[in-house]
Design an enzyme around this catalytic site. Structure first.
Site, mmCIF file in Angstrom:
data_model
loop_
_atom_site.group_PDB
_atom_site.id
_atom_site.type_symbol
_atom_site.label_atom_id
_atom_site.label_comp_id
_atom_site.label_asym_id
_atom_site.label_seq_id
_atom_site.Cartn_x
_atom_site.Cartn_y
_atom_site.Cartn_z
ATOM 1 N N ASP A 45 -2.048 3.447 2.166
ATOM 2 C CA ASP A 45 -1.482 3.338 3.524
ATOM 3 C C ASP A 45 -1.943 4.493 4.413
ATOM 4 O OD1 ASP A 45 -0.032 5.362 2.272
ATOM 5 O OD2 ASP A 45 1.941 4.631 2.884
ATOM 6 N N GLU A 46 -2.480 5.562 3.787
ATOM 7 C CA GLU A 46 -2.876 6.733 4.586
ATOM 8 C C GLU A 46 -4.040 6.414 5.527
ATOM 9 O OE1 GLU A 46 -2.889 10.524 2.590
ATOM 10 O OE2 GLU A 46 -1.567 9.761 1.020
ATOM 11 N N TYR A 61 -9.484 13.044 2.988
ATOM 12 C CA TYR A 61 -9.173 12.039 1.964
ATOM 13 C C TYR A 61 -9.023 10.660 2.587
ATOM 14 C CZ TYR A 61 -6.180 9.133 -1.009
ATOM 15 O OH TYR A 61 -5.646 8.076 -1.704
HETATM 16 N N1 LIG Z 1 -1.325 8.209 -6.059
HETATM 17 C C1 LIG Z 1 -0.907 7.494 -5.006
HETATM 18 O O1 LIG Z 1 0.226 7.659 -4.548
HETATM 19 C C2 LIG Z 1 -1.808 6.454 -4.395
HETATM 20 C C3 LIG Z 1 -1.284 5.601 -3.407
HETATM 21 C C4 LIG Z 1 -2.099 4.609 -2.860
HETATM 22 C C5 LIG Z 1 -3.404 4.480 -3.299
HETATM 23 N N2 LIG Z 1 -3.894 5.329 -4.240
HETATM 24 C C6 LIG Z 1 -5.275 5.131 -4.692
HETATM 25 O O2 LIG Z 1 -5.194 4.691 -6.035
HETATM 26 C C7 LIG Z 1 -6.319 5.160 -6.778
HETATM 27 C C8 LIG Z 1 -5.848 5.898 -8.004
HETATM 28 O O3 LIG Z 1 -5.013 6.993 -7.615
HETATM 29 P P1 LIG Z 1 -4.423 7.984 -8.705
HETATM 30 O O4 LIG Z 1 -3.268 8.655 -8.087
HETATM 31 O O5 LIG Z 1 -4.283 7.288 -10.002
HETATM 32 O O6 LIG Z 1 -5.619 9.034 -8.811
HETATM 33 P P2 LIG Z 1 -5.895 10.129 -9.929
HETATM 34 O O7 LIG Z 1 -6.476 11.283 -9.197
HETATM 35 O O8 LIG Z 1 -4.718 10.322 -10.799
HETATM 36 O O9 LIG Z 1 -7.030 9.452 -10.844
HETATM 37 C C9 LIG Z 1 -8.319 9.230 -10.394
HETATM 38 C C10 LIG Z 1 -9.176 8.853 -11.599
HETATM 39 O O10 LIG Z 1 -10.499 8.576 -11.115
HETATM 40 C C11 LIG Z 1 -11.423 9.243 -11.964
HETATM 41 N N3 LIG Z 1 -12.611 9.572 -11.171
HETATM 42 C C12 LIG Z 1 -12.684 10.462 -10.134
HETATM 43 N N4 LIG Z 1 -13.954 10.502 -9.684
HETATM 44 C C13 LIG Z 1 -14.669 9.616 -10.421
HETATM 45 C C14 LIG Z 1 -16.022 9.199 -10.406
HETATM 46 N N5 LIG Z 1 -16.913 9.721 -9.539
HETATM 47 N N6 LIG Z 1 -16.420 8.265 -11.298
HETATM 48 C C15 LIG Z 1 -15.535 7.737 -12.179
HETATM 49 N N7 LIG Z 1 -14.256 8.109 -12.252
HETATM 50 C C16 LIG Z 1 -13.824 9.034 -11.370
HETATM 51 C C17 LIG Z 1 -10.712 10.477 -12.455
HETATM 52 O O11 LIG Z 1 -11.298 10.976 -13.663
HETATM 53 C C18 LIG Z 1 -9.293 9.961 -12.652
HETATM 54 O O12 LIG Z 1 -9.148 9.426 -13.949
HETATM 55 C C19 LIG Z 1 -7.115 6.034 -5.814
HETATM 56 O O13 LIG Z 1 -8.172 5.261 -5.297
HETATM 57 C C20 LIG Z 1 -6.136 6.383 -4.704
HETATM 58 O O14 LIG Z 1 -6.804 6.558 -3.480
HETATM 59 C C21 LIG Z 1 -3.127 6.314 -4.801
#
Ligand SMILES: NC(=O)c1ccc[n+]([C@@H]2O[C@H](COP(=O)([O-])OP(=O)(O)OC[C@H]3O[C@@H](n4cnc5c(N)ncnc54)[C@H](O)[C@@H]3O)[C@@H](O)[C@H]2O)c1
Length: 358
Positions: free
Chosen positions: A136-137, A160
């Site tokens: 949502d950001e 981000y």
């Molecule tokens: N955490 C939230 O509240 C939230 C909310 C909405 C959307 N999202 C989206 O959901 C997704 C997951 O979020 P999260 O909180 O689990 O993130 P996280 O940071 O916990 O995990 C990200 C994962 O991606 C892997 N990664 C990073 N760069 C990489 C690359 N170049 N190649 C392969 N793997 C790579 C990391 O090793 C890690 O396992 C993201 O795309 C984020 O934008 C997160």
């Protein structure tokens, strides 16, 4: 038998998603492609590590040949991209890696999915789907009223969210230009077990458990819309199986809370249930984040109405479950928290990181 390629499946939401899939469906295979950055938590996947339906590939989504190798050697039905650099504070200090992974990496995934799935100009392998997990950001910040719908303009305000919005535009372009069957989901703030303790909820729990100050940005009245990670995982699977190609779906649980109120709730809960020496005195206001978005609120009516999904988890129960998980996994919470502090101290020495990242 459906085969999922989950990129970023060792991260917080990705690992919960994989566990959710393997619990819910018998007739599937899951390939997890993850680079294992600092944020990855492969230990969380230990219970399913030896499941015959699961395979792990350590690779970077920016590595075209590695991505191609997986997409060519397996018949993938669903590609779900969770891989990202995901922490706003880090993006403010070091944006480059956000551009690489969140934009260039998504470009590689889209192009390689198209290459693997395309039969002729407008025809793709039957039933295939590319799902870009977004946030949502990308919509920016709200005033005191209103909610983001799928028609709200993109107005990202941090490196981000700008990188995530760029990826959304690329994904949409692949649908419009090449008819690649793409969906984009935009979810609100997730919480639950296994989250890296730099994000608000696990950071506050870890700090409180170690009796350290709880840094709250500015007046703490920034509002976030919270969703339990399992509800998000269910929604993503729902969109993969039922979403209409090319559509964007907001995901949210109508659960808004000001940061300060949430931190106070965590402290009070820990005081009552875990350790009565933890108190609100630990809360310390620190200078506000640069360009801090004031309020997020997601309107999830489209996914509710069109796909029949809705969030089912009660916020308080989910928070209790989450806190219980961190309390019973000190090796995750405390060790990773201390490692993170160590890392920050190292980077702070060259001025590249602030002392604390709430
Ligand atoms: N955490 C939230 O509240 C939230 C909310 C909405 C959307 N999202 C989206 O959901 C997704 C997951 O979020 P999260 O909180 O689990 O993130 P996280 O940071 O916990 O995990 C990200 C994962 O991606 C892997 N990664 C990073 N760069 C990489 C690359 N170049 N190649 C392969 N793997 C790579 C990391 O090793 C890690 O396992 C993201 O795309 C984020 O934008 C997160």
């Amino acid at each position: 038998m459906k085969t999922y390629l989950v990129t970023g499946g060792a991260g917080f939401i990705g690992s919960n998603f994989i566990i959710h899939l393997l619990r819910r469906h018998d007739d599937i295979r899951v390939i997890n492609l993850d680079k294992l950055t600092y944020a990855a938590n492969p230990r969380y996947l230990k219970p399913i590590e030896h499941d015959a339906r699961y395979r792990f590939v350590q690779a970077d989504i920016c590595d075209r040949m590695a991505v191609r190798e997986v997409l060519q050697s397996e018949r993938i039905d669903y590609l779900v991209n969770f891989a990202a650099e995901s922490h706003v504070d880090r993006s403010i200090v070091q944006p480059d890696v956000f551009i690489q992974t969140n934009i260039e990496g998504v470009n590689v995934l889209l192009e390689e999915a198209k290459r693997a799935w395309q039969i002729d100009e407008d025809t793709y392998q039957k039933g295939c789907r590319f799902l870009q997990v977004s946030t949502d950001e990308v919509y920016g910040t709200l005033g005191p009223t209103g909610r983001f719908t799928e028609h709200s303009p993109l107005n990202p305000r941090s490196p981000y969210s700008a990188s995530k919005a760029s990826a959304d535009l690329l994904a949409r372009a692949y649908f419009e230009t090449y008819r690649l069957p793409v969906n984009i989901t935009r979810c609100s703030n997730n919480f639950g077990p296994g989250q890296y303790p730099e994000k608000l909820i696990p950071l506050m729990i870890c700090k409180a458990l170690t009796h350290q100050g709880l840094p709250v940005y500015g007046d703490g009245l920034q509002v976030r819309d919270w969703i339990y990670v399992e509800d998000h995982c269910r929604a993503v699977d729902h969109v993969l199986r039922m979403g209409k190609p090319g559509e964007i779906y907001n995901i949210g649980a109508r659960s808004e809370c000001a940061n300060l109120q949430l931190v106070q709730w965590i402290v009070d809960y820990l005081h009552e249930q875990v350790d009565d020496t933890i108190s609100r005195n630990l809360i310390a206001h620190v200078p506000d984040r640069k360009g801090h978005d004031r309020r997020y609120a997601v309107d999830p009516q489209k996914i509710e109405r069109e796909l029949g999904w809705s969030a089912t988890t009660n916020f308080t129960e989910a928070m209790e479950k989450t806190i219980a998980w961190y309390v019973s996994h000190p090796e995750h919470c405390l060790k990773r928290y201390l490692d993170a502090q160590e890392e920050r101290r190292g980077s702070a020495a060259d001025g590249s990181f602030p002392d604390d990242l709430p």
